[in-house]
Scaffold this active site. Sequence first.
Site, PDB file in Angstrom:
ATOM      1  N   ILE A 146      61.555  65.736  23.404  1.00 39.52           N
ATOM      2  CA  ILE A 146      62.116  67.048  23.127  1.00 39.52           C
ATOM      3  C   ILE A 146      63.616  66.859  22.965  1.00 39.52           C
ATOM      4  O   ILE A 146      64.177  65.854  23.407  1.00 39.52           O
ATOM      5  CB  ILE A 146      61.811  68.091  24.236  1.00 39.52           C
ATOM      6  CG1 ILE A 146      62.300  67.609  25.608  1.00 39.52           C
ATOM      7  CG2 ILE A 146      60.339  68.427  24.282  1.00 39.52           C
ATOM      8  CD1 ILE A 146      62.089  68.642  26.719  1.00 39.52           C
ATOM      9  N   ASP A 147      64.261  67.808  22.302  1.00 37.82           N
ATOM     10  CA  ASP A 147      65.688  67.691  22.038  1.00 37.82           C
ATOM     11  C   ASP A 147      66.481  67.580  23.332  1.00 37.82           C
ATOM     12  O   ASP A 147      66.067  68.068  24.391  1.00 37.82           O
ATOM     13  CB  ASP A 147      66.185  68.902  21.254  1.00 37.82           C
ATOM     14  CG  ASP A 147      65.636  68.959  19.837  1.00 37.82           C
ATOM     15  OD1 ASP A 147      65.195  67.910  19.336  1.00 37.82           O
ATOM     16  OD2 ASP A 147      65.648  70.057  19.248  1.00 37.82           O
ATOM     17  N   ARG A 148      67.663  66.997  23.216  1.00 33.24           N
ATOM     18  CA  ARG A 148      68.538  66.832  24.379  1.00 33.24           C
ATOM     19  C   ARG A 148      68.834  68.166  25.067  1.00 33.24           C
ATOM     20  O   ARG A 148      68.846  68.259  26.291  1.00 33.24           O
ATOM     21  CB  ARG A 148      69.841  66.165  23.934  1.00 33.24           C
ATOM     22  CG  ARG A 148      70.838  65.927  25.063  1.00 33.24           C
ATOM     23  CD  ARG A 148      72.085  65.251  24.544  1.00 33.24           C
ATOM     24  NE  ARG A 148      73.036  64.979  25.608  1.00 33.24           N
ATOM     25  CZ  ARG A 148      74.210  64.381  25.438  1.00 33.24           C
ATOM     26  NH1 ARG A 148      74.570  63.995  24.224  1.00 33.24           N
ATOM     27  NH2 ARG A 148      75.014  64.175  26.461  1.00 33.24           N
ATOM     28  N   THR A 150      67.051  70.897  24.980  1.00 31.83           N
ATOM     29  CA  THR A 150      65.839  71.597  25.419  1.00 31.83           C
ATOM     30  C   THR A 150      65.446  71.102  26.813  1.00 31.83           C
ATOM     31  O   THR A 150      65.481  69.901  27.080  1.00 31.83           O
ATOM     32  CB  THR A 150      64.676  71.342  24.439  1.00 31.83           C
ATOM     33  OG1 THR A 150      65.062  71.761  23.135  1.00 31.83           O
ATOM     34  CG2 THR A 150      63.436  72.101  24.857  1.00 31.83           C
ATOM     35  N   ARG A 248      63.308  76.212  16.397  1.00 34.68           N
ATOM     36  CA  ARG A 248      64.648  76.709  16.077  1.00 34.68           C
ATOM     37  C   ARG A 248      64.722  77.201  14.631  1.00 34.68           C
ATOM     38  O   ARG A 248      65.294  78.270  14.363  1.00 34.68           O
ATOM     39  CB  ARG A 248      65.669  75.596  16.326  1.00 34.68           C
ATOM     40  CG  ARG A 248      65.707  75.161  17.775  1.00 34.68           C
ATOM     41  CD  ARG A 248      66.342  73.805  17.989  1.00 34.68           C
ATOM     42  NE  ARG A 248      67.775  73.826  17.755  1.00 34.68           N
ATOM     43  CZ  ARG A 248      68.558  72.774  17.956  1.00 34.68           C
ATOM     44  NH1 ARG A 248      68.036  71.627  18.397  1.00 34.68           N
ATOM     45  NH2 ARG A 248      69.846  72.855  17.728  1.00 34.68           N
TER      46      ARG A 248
END
Length: 318
Positions: A146-148, A150, A248
């Site tokens: 998952i994104d940094r 998130t 997003r």
Amino acid sequence: MTEQHAASKVQFLTVGEEDHGQRLDNFLMRHFRKAPKALIYRIIRKGEVRVNKGRSKVSNRIESGDVVRVPPMRLPQTDKVEDSEIPADELRQIEQAILYEDADLMVVNKPSGVAVHGGGGIRYGLIEVLRALRPRAKRLELVHRIDRDTSGCILVAKKASVLKALHQQMRDDQFEKRYLAIVSGVWPKNVSKVDLPLRKDHLPNGGWHVKVAQDGKSALSYFEVKQHLNGCDLMAVRLKTGRTHQIRVHALAQGCALVGDDRYGDRELNKRFRKKGMKRLALHAHILGFTHPNTEQKMRIEAPLWADFKRLIEEQSL
């Protein structure tokens, strides 16, 4: 032979049974832990990495018996992270964030701001911290990312066989991924399914930008309004695909960018919410469901909201 010395010459790696079905980029990152992620992607995109003498894409799956040609690489001399370099409070934070653990796998409630792995100027990430915490687990690997910015559920395998089985579940659409998100404005009525293809464009600086495009990859998200807040809505999101920045960009396409989204969101709105204590992306991987590869038990792990996310909901409630 050290990894640094081995990387200075052309290498031919034969894919073993334990790596069958793994993505090419993940395969290379496991073999070259010091290599920055951007370097791995660059040599693949330039065609310098060959699989059975042919060019391959980052996301292509390798098979047992494949021969992967890797070009010479200059790896950072100081990229190795010693356990002592990771501050004790960061080790303690991640230890306390482990939601489930057994001999085969673990699930962590990743804090926002923590990258899943080092590279690209980041000395270490979640996986390096976990390896420091569990030195006897020799094959700790991320099952997904998952994104940094998130927060929430991250699944980590402790064995190659477990990693392989979980990746197969992902390919067979047997994973449940549910998120909580706070979007700006009011979510449009009667919009629960967002089925818009997404294209990932690489930027000159090595990053990328994702947008809705007819020539993009299929992407399907389901949104449900959980609570109307003051100036924003709390959404539950279920993913059928896992494209980069999918939630997003799909939210943005409905005119409701995520709160705290510095890439796709509204700068002035983000400033207002930062003053309210939400200084990061309002996206949380809330629930992860899968079948345990060894026990065959149905697992459904729920990650509690971090304090900033929970506080914003409480303070903005109507």
